[in-house]
Design an enzyme around this catalytic site. Structure first.
Site, mmCIF file in Angstrom:
data_model
loop_
_atom_site.group_PDB
_atom_site.id
_atom_site.type_symbol
_atom_site.label_atom_id
_atom_site.label_comp_id
_atom_site.label_asym_id
_atom_site.label_seq_id
_atom_site.Cartn_x
_atom_site.Cartn_y
_atom_site.Cartn_z
ATOM 1 C CG MET A 34 -2.482 -1.408 1.339
ATOM 2 S SD MET A 34 -3.649 -1.064 2.246
ATOM 3 C CE MET A 34 -2.785 -0.785 3.891
ATOM 4 C CG LEU A 37 7.778 1.919 -0.747
ATOM 5 C CD1 LEU A 37 7.938 1.504 -1.873
ATOM 6 C CD2 LEU A 37 6.830 0.489 -0.771
ATOM 7 C CG HIS A 41 7.118 -1.956 1.854
ATOM 8 N ND1 HIS A 41 6.878 -0.435 1.844
ATOM 9 C CD2 HIS A 41 5.707 -2.363 2.088
ATOM 10 C CE1 HIS A 41 5.878 -0.754 2.996
ATOM 11 N NE2 HIS A 41 5.049 -1.084 2.393
ATOM 12 C CB SER A 189 4.408 -0.226 10.896
ATOM 13 O OG SER A 189 2.831 -0.073 9.675
ATOM 14 N NE ARG A 191 -3.139 1.549 9.736
ATOM 15 C CZ ARG A 191 -3.026 0.697 9.037
ATOM 16 N NH1 ARG A 191 -2.426 -0.647 8.643
ATOM 17 N NH2 ARG A 191 -4.404 0.439 7.577
HETATM 18 P P1 AMP Z 1 1.443 -2.693 3.459
HETATM 19 O O1 AMP Z 1 1.787 -1.717 3.075
HETATM 20 O O2 AMP Z 1 1.336 -2.306 4.858
HETATM 21 O O3 AMP Z 1 0.136 -3.427 2.785
HETATM 22 O O4 AMP Z 1 2.734 -4.044 3.376
HETATM 23 C C1 AMP Z 1 3.022 -4.428 2.076
HETATM 24 C C2 AMP Z 1 3.575 -5.593 2.137
HETATM 25 O O5 AMP Z 1 5.012 -5.269 2.930
HETATM 26 C C3 AMP Z 1 3.309 -7.015 3.130
HETATM 27 O O6 AMP Z 1 3.295 -8.176 2.786
HETATM 28 C C4 AMP Z 1 3.581 -6.817 4.768
HETATM 29 O O7 AMP Z 1 3.735 -7.695 5.323
HETATM 30 C C5 AMP Z 1 4.718 -6.542 4.486
HETATM 31 N N1 AMP Z 1 5.312 -5.338 5.252
HETATM 32 C C6 AMP Z 1 4.601 -3.780 5.547
HETATM 33 N N2 AMP Z 1 5.878 -3.679 7.247
HETATM 34 C C7 AMP Z 1 6.897 -4.748 7.417
HETATM 35 C C8 AMP Z 1 8.265 -5.464 8.269
HETATM 36 N N3 AMP Z 1 8.056 -4.392 9.117
HETATM 37 N N4 AMP Z 1 8.580 -6.550 7.980
HETATM 38 C C9 AMP Z 1 8.348 -7.188 6.891
HETATM 39 N N5 AMP Z 1 7.043 -6.988 6.170
HETATM 40 C C10 AMP Z 1 6.621 -5.851 6.254
#
Ligand code: AMP
Length: 287
Positions: A34, A37, A41, A189, A191
């Site tokens: 989403m 980055l 990511h 994150s 967030r």
């Molecule tokens: P998001 O953009 O938050 O939806 O995350 C996209 C992808 O990145 C998903 O597969 C998440 O599990 C992965 N992701 C997000 N944060 C982390 C993190 N701290 N470590 C590893 N993978 C992550």
């Protein structure tokens, strides 16, 4: 040969690239995100680069997976910065469709996975995993990847997608990747930018309590007692409001009937700091 990243915003254009890549016999990997980055990511892109010829990253804040009172509107976005980071990380095709490209009309077909979606975030966020499963299915249909990379930060999401791919015979290998953390332990994150300095400091209790839980497992403390201690430790933080603390079997996410050494478990947390809901988890086994 230096390859430059291409940014693609339409499904039609993506299909042209994928058709050519398939014709050349390239192994295609997708990293769905989403955006906004961070190193988490980027670690998925690195894993994809290792085994794929063509690495596609999608950036799409998917309205279908947000509840009516959640943060869809204010979810952080910065496409210029993301474009730079994705390119540096080695993404070949950056797919950034807008909502009307992905959902040109109200969607009447959704993908819904049972059981693994019932506990944890599925219980707190009704409909969330239907939204995830549906958008990931669409991305898989558009990109037709051989591999898809997901972070264990969202361990339940990995379980849901793995189940879906098996149930629907999708010819895609799901590659789970480890959680990437800040130096002080906070799981990365998008967030995290919402957090005030005080909330950011107190949020360290999540990773700290998981580290402690790991030691308690070494000491042979029971799962019930560990869960209670984790709850207690988090509640010591005045700004923390627990959504859930759960210990379940892993990877099935079923309640643990009988504690036995070697049994895979997940200790999963979701905690609010103000309006910001953070998740973290530890996947391990009973000693
Ligand atoms: P998001 O953009 O938050 O939806 O995350 C996209 C992808 O990145 C998903 O597969 C998440 O599990 C992965 N992701 C997000 N944060 C982390 C993190 N701290 N470590 C590893 N993978 C992550």
């Amino acid at each position: 040969m230096i390859k430059t990243m291409e940014q693609i915003t339409t499904i039609a254009e993506m299909r042209i690239h994928i058709k050519e890549a398939k014709r050349q016999g390239q192994r295609i990997g997708i990293v769905p995100t989403m955006g906004f980055l961070h190193e988490g990511h980027i670690s998925l892109v690195k894993a994809a680069r290792e085994i794929c010829d063509l690495v596609v990253m999608s950036i799409f804040v998917n309205p279908l997976q947000f509840g009516p009172n959640e943060d869809f509107e204010r979810y952080p976005r910065n496409i210029e910065r993301d474009t730079e980071l994705a390119s540096e990380a080695g993404v070949d095709l950056l797919f950034t469709p807008d909502v009307s490209e992905m959902y040109p009309r109200p969607i009447l077909t959704t993908v819904s996975v049972a059981n693994v979606t019932a506990p944890l975030c599925g219980a707190s966020r009704p409909g969330h995993f239907d939204g995830v499963a549906t958008v990931v299915t669409k991305l898989f249909q558009i990109v037709q990847p051989d591999y898809a990379f997901f972070g264990q930060k969202d361990a339940q999401q990995v379980a849901v997608i793995t189940q879906m791919v098996a149930d629907l015979s999708m010819p895609i290998q799901i590659v789970p990747c480890p959680i990437i953390r800040e130096a002080d332990g906070l799981a990365m994150s998008s967030r995290n930018v919402y957090l005030s300095p005080e909330e950011r400091q107190q949020a360290l209790v999540l990773s700290a309590s998981l580290r402690q839980a790991n030691e308690w497992l070494d000491e042979g403390i029971t799962l019930g007692e560990i869960k209670e201690r984790v709850v207690q430790k988090i509640n010591e933080m005045p700004l923390a409001k627990i959504d859930y603390v759960e210990v379940l079997g892993f990877p099935d996410l079923e309640p643990i009937e009988k504690e036995a050494a070697g049994q895979g478990i997940i200790i999963a947390l979701a905690v609010y700091f103000g309006k910001t809901r953070l998740i973290d988890n530890l996947i391990t086994q009973i000693r």
